[in-house]
Design a protein around this motif. Structure first.
Motif, mmCIF file in Angstrom:
data_model
loop_
_atom_site.group_PDB
_atom_site.id
_atom_site.type_symbol
_atom_site.label_atom_id
_atom_site.label_comp_id
_atom_site.label_asym_id
_atom_site.label_seq_id
_atom_site.Cartn_x
_atom_site.Cartn_y
_atom_site.Cartn_z
ATOM 1 N N LEU A 127 32.322 36.783 38.688
ATOM 2 C CA LEU A 127 32.097 37.343 40.062
ATOM 3 C C LEU A 127 32.580 38.743 40.111
ATOM 4 O O LEU A 127 31.793 39.398 40.839
ATOM 5 N N GLU A 128 33.727 39.010 39.526
ATOM 6 C CA GLU A 128 34.064 40.572 39.996
ATOM 7 C C GLU A 128 33.638 41.506 39.014
ATOM 8 O O GLU A 128 33.304 42.623 39.486
ATOM 9 N N ALA A 129 33.201 41.087 37.689
ATOM 10 C CA ALA A 129 32.411 41.904 36.897
ATOM 11 C C ALA A 129 31.044 42.310 37.622
ATOM 12 O O ALA A 129 30.672 43.635 37.493
ATOM 13 N N GLY A 295 36.720 50.155 42.006
ATOM 14 C CA GLY A 295 36.487 48.993 41.720
ATOM 15 C C GLY A 295 37.364 48.263 41.005
ATOM 16 O O GLY A 295 37.407 46.972 40.749
ATOM 17 N N VAL A 296 38.046 48.790 39.764
ATOM 18 C CA VAL A 296 39.104 48.346 39.140
ATOM 19 C C VAL A 296 40.010 47.372 39.790
ATOM 20 O O VAL A 296 40.559 46.605 39.601
ATOM 21 N N PHE A 297 40.657 48.523 40.882
ATOM 22 C CA PHE A 297 41.589 47.887 41.523
ATOM 23 C C PHE A 297 41.590 46.847 42.502
ATOM 24 O O PHE A 297 42.182 45.898 42.728
ATOM 25 N N VAL A 302 41.659 40.872 43.152
ATOM 26 C CA VAL A 302 41.122 39.233 42.997
ATOM 27 C C VAL A 302 41.408 38.667 41.638
ATOM 28 O O VAL A 302 41.947 37.238 41.628
ATOM 29 N N VAL A 303 41.205 39.084 40.523
ATOM 30 C CA VAL A 303 41.540 38.429 39.139
ATOM 31 C C VAL A 303 42.882 37.926 38.966
ATOM 32 O O VAL A 303 43.327 37.449 37.830
ATOM 33 N N TYR A 304 43.826 38.624 39.656
ATOM 34 C CA TYR A 304 45.207 38.301 39.773
ATOM 35 C C TYR A 304 45.329 36.724 39.777
ATOM 36 O O TYR A 304 46.211 36.124 39.186
ATOM 37 N N ARG A 360 27.579 34.917 38.217
ATOM 38 C CA ARG A 360 28.649 34.969 39.125
ATOM 39 C C ARG A 360 29.581 33.593 39.175
ATOM 40 O O ARG A 360 30.581 33.818 39.066
ATOM 41 N N ASP A 361 28.744 32.350 38.997
ATOM 42 C CA ASP A 361 29.433 31.180 38.951
ATOM 43 C C ASP A 361 29.926 30.519 37.822
ATOM 44 O O ASP A 361 31.031 29.963 37.481
#
Length: 615
Positions: A127-129, A295-297, A302-304, A360-361
């Motif tokens: 999703l985030e990538a 975008g990285v931060f 979120v990926v936290y 994404r999923d």
């Protein structure tokens, strides 16, 4: 700083004074240990006294009398701090039965692996990538991993010295006071519900991908519902219920199943990484920063979620045989290895598939299908499903123990603190989290849940870093007033400068002057704190490089919070507002009665003596 139980108290006039005895002992006063004294009351009971034993809730008139003193009680709760002894000894009596000490450092390492791996890497990475980071999602995991490791150190020091089921709730209650602990408790429960529901929804998506290219294949669309809440997911509800039922049967049993499944999962992860690198193309990594550093931060915040779960391992401290040895090995060891695994998996994904083509999923299973290894997508899906299942299992254990300690403190009804005499698990607390999570999982989409979860998690981790600094530098009646003032100034400078740096970044300020000024304040605050004498030295295991490491934890967590979207802030403040309403109406009165139980009982006894003397 908050001080221990304040001396000011209001007058009490409760009509059912005999009920005050229920606050000075466990709900079953004849029980100290399940092995030594079996409870005289059955575990499965549902009386009003079990839910609201406090004097303030005995009758409508007693509640009205208590409600008139709400402001005084809020003041009392904001100033009150708990103690190590209260959390370790006194509150445990509310559970009537002891949790069983059955875990070693080996169990904790695999519990850490099982709870963390699968809670985000298979769901949020794609999703985030796709939407925010592109191939630089690897750096997002590096940033989040460092921040998570800072928080792991803070958790570990507390868990070694206060090995209790409450985890961060108990730690914050000891150092920052009851009111801050309540806000954290609300966010802990929000994190538990959102995390469990998000995992269940992801499980449903991956399960559907094994039969169809549509991840919503097993969901029911209701067009009349709002977007993000219009896909009903009965599979998510079913798997959540099954996982929680298994977790209720016993801690060691769940740990053994998790260990076996996690070993199998780790072998599959090695397969994913090796195949990803073999079939990967370096051209897929270009451009590496398609959405820029922002975008990285944004993705890192979120990926936290992928790193959440280690705090659940800290919650198992009460069931650990040798906390001083086992907790540092289990927590720090598992999180260090997991950080490396995540970076390798994220890199393998973005090398296999161009970031614009990532699903994404169900990112990994679809990626293998696109490189021509259709059979491998089933292996990946099974690994992802296993990871989510063990995360739900261990999450269920940890969330129930959070809830148990919150109930022991009477912030929610103490009925939820009861531990079953045979299983040694808090069944009522597990059922509470399970029921709410199932309702949320039925309606809410993954993107809605992930933003709420990330905010709550980062907020609690930031508070933990603050609590660690307070523990080292401020001890009631030991720290001098001048040292306390110096410490408070430095702490506010660190927090304020962290907010300043975050605000500059989110305002897209390109000049370096603002960052230098804000960074200078952060550096000055941290150096200034070094000059304040420490008042406490860890007895067994301590965080290194204090105050630098906790100060960095504050900065990174605040920065990641600021990288979340405005909607995450809105949802967080709405949920916090609901929590405050509950606290004013119920929580503050229940916790006040529990904190002042000795004075209440003393007043009643003196009244009886006066009556007897008069007669």
């Amino acid at each position: 700083m908050p001080t221990p139980t304040p001396s000011h108290q209001e007058s009490h006039s409760y009509p059912n004074s005999s009920s005050d005895k229920t606050l000075t002992t466990p709900l079953n006063p004849n029980t100290t240990s399940a092995m030594e004294n079996p409870p005289t009351k059955p575990y499965w009971r549902f009386t009003k006294q079990d839910f609201y034993p406090e004097p303030s809730f005995q009758t409508l008139s007693s509640y009205r009398s208590a409600f008139k003193h709400t402001l005084n009680r809020l003041s009392d709760r904001c100033l009150n701090r708990s103690s190590d002894v209260t959390e370790l000894v006194e509150l445990k009596k509310q559970s009537e039965n002891d949790m069983k000490k059955c875990l070693t450092w080996v169990d904790l390492i695999w519990l850490g692996f099982g709870s963390v791996v699968g809670s985000g890497i298979f769901t949020i990475t794609g999703l985030e990538a796709r939407d925010h980071a592109g191939p630089s999602i690897v750096l997002s995991y590096v940033v989040s991993g460092l921040s998570a490791l800072f928080s792991v150190f803070c958790y570990t020091e507390f868990a070694v010295e206060v090995p209790v089921a409450g985890g961060s709730f108990s730690f914050l209650r000891i150092e920052l006071g009851d009111f801050v602990a309540f806000i954290a408790a609300g966010n802990i429960l929000l994190e538990a519900v959102a995390g469990a529901a998000g995992l269940a929804r992801s499980f449903s998506s991956y399960f559907a991908s094994m039969f169809s290219s549509n991840p919503d294949f097993l969901r029911i669309r209701v067009n009349s519902f709002a977007e993000g809440f219009n896909l009903l997911d009965p599979v998510a509800v079913a798997i959540l219920f099954i996982a929680n039922m298994v977790a209720m049967r016993g801690t060691k049993l769940t740990s053994n199943w998790n260990m076996v499944l996690s070993i199998i999962s780790s072998l599959i992860i090695v397969f994913i990484v090796i195949v990803g690198f073999i079939h990967g193309k370096s051209s897929n990594l270009e451009p590496f920063f398609p959405y820029g550093p922002e975008g990285v931060f944004r993705a890192a915040a979120v990926v936290y979620w992928s790193y959440t779960g280690f705090d659940m391992v800290a919650n198992m401290a009460e069931e650990t045989k040798k906390p001083a040895r086992d907790i540092p090995l289990g927590l720090v060891g598992s999180m260090s290895g997991i950080s490396v695994v995540y970076c390798l998996m994220a890199l393998a994904l973005t090398m296999m598939v161009k970031y614009t083509d990532i699903d994404r999923d169900a990112a990994y299973s679809v990626a293998f299908e696109k490189i021509g290894m259709k059979w491998a997508k089933y292996v990946v899906s099974l690994c992802a499903l296993k990871g989510m299942l063990t995360s739900m299992l261990i999450g269920s254990m940890g969330q129930a123990r959070y809830t148990t300690q919150i109930a022991r403190a009477h912030m929610i009804p103490p009925w939820f603190a009861l531990v079953h005499p045979k299983t040694g698990t808090p069944i009522y607390a597990t059922l509470l989290v399970t029921t709410i999570s199932c309702i949320v999982a039925l309606f809410s989409s993954l993107d809605v849940l992930s933003s709420v979860l990330s905010f709550s998690t980062l907020f609690i981790f930031m508070l933990m870093a603050v609590a660690l600094l307070v523990r080292r530098y401020y001890v009631t009646e030991v720290t001098s007033r001048i040292d306390m003032v110096k410490f408070m100034i430095c702490l506010f400078v660190i927090i304020g400068s962290s907010i300043g740096i975050t605000a500059l970044w989110n305002a897209n300020v390109n000049g370096w002057i603002g960052y230098v000024v804000a960074g200078g304040f952060w550096l000055a605050g941290t150096i200034g704190m070094m000059l304040v004498p420490k008042q406490r030295v860890p007895k067994v295991w301590g965080v290194p490089l204090v105050p630098w490491l906790p100060a960095l934890s504050i900065l990174t967590n605040v920065f990641l919070i600021g990288s979340l979207g405005a909607m995450a802030f809105k949802r967080f403040f709405i949920c916090s507002g609901v929590m405050l309403v509950y606290y004013v109406l119920v929580g503050v009165h229940a916790t006040y009665d529990l904190a002042h139980q000795d004075s209440l009982e003393s007043t009643i006894e003196k009244g009886k003596e006066i009556v007897d003397d008069g007669l």
